[in-house]
Design an enzyme around this catalytic site. Structure first.
Site, short mmCIF file in Angstrom:
data_model
loop_
_atom_site.label_atom_id
_atom_site.label_comp_id
_atom_site.label_asym_id
_atom_site.label_seq_id
_atom_site.Cartn_x
_atom_site.Cartn_y
_atom_site.Cartn_z
N GLN A 179 0.81 -1.22 0.00
CA GLN A 179 0.00 0.00 0.00
C GLN A 179 0.85 1.27 0.00
O GLN A 179 0.38 2.34 -0.40
CB GLN A 179 -0.93 0.02 1.24
CG GLN A 179 -1.99 -1.05 1.24
CD GLN A 179 -3.10 -0.81 0.21
OE1 GLN A 179 -3.31 0.31 -0.26
NE2 GLN A 179 -3.82 -1.86 -0.15
N SER A 199 3.07 -4.97 -5.13
CA SER A 199 2.08 -5.50 -6.07
C SER A 199 1.71 -4.45 -7.11
O SER A 199 1.38 -3.31 -6.76
CB SER A 199 0.84 -5.90 -5.26
OG SER A 199 -0.15 -6.39 -6.10
N CYS A 325 -10.25 -8.59 0.27
CA CYS A 325 -10.24 -10.05 0.35
C CYS A 325 -11.31 -10.55 1.31
O CYS A 325 -11.65 -11.72 1.31
CB CYS A 325 -8.88 -10.54 0.80
SG CYS A 325 -8.33 -9.69 2.25
N1 PLP Z 1 -0.62 -6.70 1.37
C1 PLP Z 1 -1.38 -5.60 1.45
C2 PLP Z 1 -1.08 -4.58 2.49
C3 PLP Z 1 -2.45 -5.42 0.58
O1 PLP Z 1 -3.21 -4.34 0.67
C4 PLP Z 1 -2.71 -6.42 -0.40
C5 PLP Z 1 -3.86 -6.30 -1.31
O2 PLP Z 1 -4.90 -5.78 -0.97
C6 PLP Z 1 -1.88 -7.54 -0.45
C7 PLP Z 1 -0.85 -7.65 0.46
C8 PLP Z 1 -2.10 -8.63 -1.45
O3 PLP Z 1 -1.62 -8.22 -2.69
P1 PLP Z 1 -2.10 -8.98 -4.04
O4 PLP Z 1 -3.48 -8.49 -4.30
O5 PLP Z 1 -1.13 -8.51 -5.06
O6 PLP Z 1 -2.01 -10.43 -3.77
#
Ligand code: PLP
Length: 378
Positions: A179, A199, A325
């Protein structure tokens, strides 16, 4: 889709059209497998190498410290499972209790394998304390993990200070920068981090691709085994077009970083000011002092967040009840609960996350809509 007001940019962002343009030839013309020795394969390798150089320069790393992955979830899993695999006689992980579920769910697995996991809670403002980490980090600690910015509140965490302590005890350090990197330059030399995960889809790149920085010389197990891609540390045919998209998106985001930061901050601040002025039951979750510019996490006291979100959706406004998620379930935000909010208040909280594509006109529209919806749902 012109009537849509998209305020869910922490979940994902719209792909930048220039990024798509750069990716396109790697899907249609340069489609070779980067492992192949023929010219189409060599062209793909050249694309990968250039992308690796670009990313490395932007975070002050060496190119051979960059590993392309499928995104933040994989990076988080890799750090936890990979360092656990080489933990030797040490057995403790010290981590914040407000990490992304990619971390928290993986930690459950590790606990079942006998790893001792100590989770540090944030204060009511959403920040973890360096002292709390210092109290727990000891000679048994093999890994200290702390996210740079929380995905639900946007609150920035004292990673550098915590990692300084970790290093005194010889622990590995990992930060989830997913983030944070869309709005801040990351300089790996200054962070004391052995590993960082990022990401692409959070900074207008494609979904399903990310990168992980692993400092040269750091020992870590692999979690995806097979072929010898990514210097034999992460197997699987390279997602060349995705990687090109990632590097292009990161580069473009750095070019407008300051302007975007200031604009998004002014939008977010206007939104908060107007919301609090017009809705007496509204308040902000988490400190505004040290926070991602686009994040407004608002508690509408006594209102069902789910009903509010549903009504916003009916009116073309996309926001979120917490992490994407957990969408589809009515679980309250884990971060807000850890900060001490009651389950009821956490369920009355909505996360609005702005981007450079939003406008002040949209801010006014959404605040007006919120005023009428809150009145209706009261
Ligand atoms: N870590 C954080 C802080 C996130 O906000 C997210 C996604 O919302 C992820 C990990 C996971 O990333 P990805 O969607 O690329 O798997």
């Amino acid at each position: 889709m012109s009537n849509v007001i998209y305020l869910d940019n922490a979940s994902t962002t719209k792909l930048n059209a220039n990024v798509l343009e750069k990716m396109s030839p790697y899907l249609t013309e340069v489609y070779g497998n980067a492992n192949s020795t023929h010219f189409l394969g060599r062209q793909a390798v050249k694309g990968l190498d250039d992308a690796r150089d670009t990313v490395a320069k932007l975070i002050n790393a060496d190119a051979n410290e960059i590993y392309f992955t499928s995104g933040g979830t994989e990076g988080d899993n890799w750090a936890l499972r990979g360092f656990s695999a080489v933990r030797g006689n040490k057995n403790k992980i010290v981590v914040s209790s407000i990490e992304h579920s990619a971390m928290l769910e993986t930690l459950k697995d590790l606990e079942l394998l006998g790893v001792k996991v100590v989770k540090i809670k944030p204060n009511k403002n959403g920040v973890v304390s360096v002292e709390d980490f210092a109290r727990e980090i000891d000679n048994d600690t093999f890994l200290v993990a702390l996210m740079l910015a929380n995905n639900e509140t946007g609150v920035i965490q004292p990673v550098k200070e915590v990692f300084e302590i970790a290093k005194k005890f010889g622990a590995y350090t990992f930060t989830d920068a997913v983030q944070y990197i869309p709005y801040f330059n990351v300089n790996v030399k200054e962070l004391n981090a052995d590993m960082i995960s990022c990401s692409a889809h959070k900074f207008e790149g494609p979904k399903g691709v990310g990168f992980t920085y692993i400092k040269n010389g750091v020992k870590i197990g692999s979690i995806i085994t097979g072929g010898h891609q990514e210097r034999a540390r992460r197997a699987g045919t390279s997602n060349v077009a995705g990687v090109i998209g990632l590097a292009t998106a990161l580069k473009l985001s750095r070019e407008t970083l300051e302007t975007d930061y200031n604009y998004v901050l002014s939008l977010r601040n206007a939104f908060i000011e107007k919301t609090l002025k017009n809705i007496d039951i509204a308040s902000v979750n988490g400190t505004l002092d040290n926070r991602l510019p686009g994040n407004a996490n608002i508690l509408f006291k006594g209102i069902s967040g789910e009903a509010l979100l549903f009504n916003l959706d009916l009116n073309g406004v996309c926001a979120s009840l917490g992490a994407a998620c957990s969408a589809g379930s009515i679980d309250p935000s884990k971060t807000l609960i850890e900060m001490g909010l009651s389950e009821k208040d956490a369920k009355s909280s909505i996360r609005f996350t702005f981007s450079r594509h939003n406008t002040f006109e949209e801010v006014d529209k959404v605040v007006n809509l919120l005023v009428s919806l809150v009145e209706k749902l009261k």
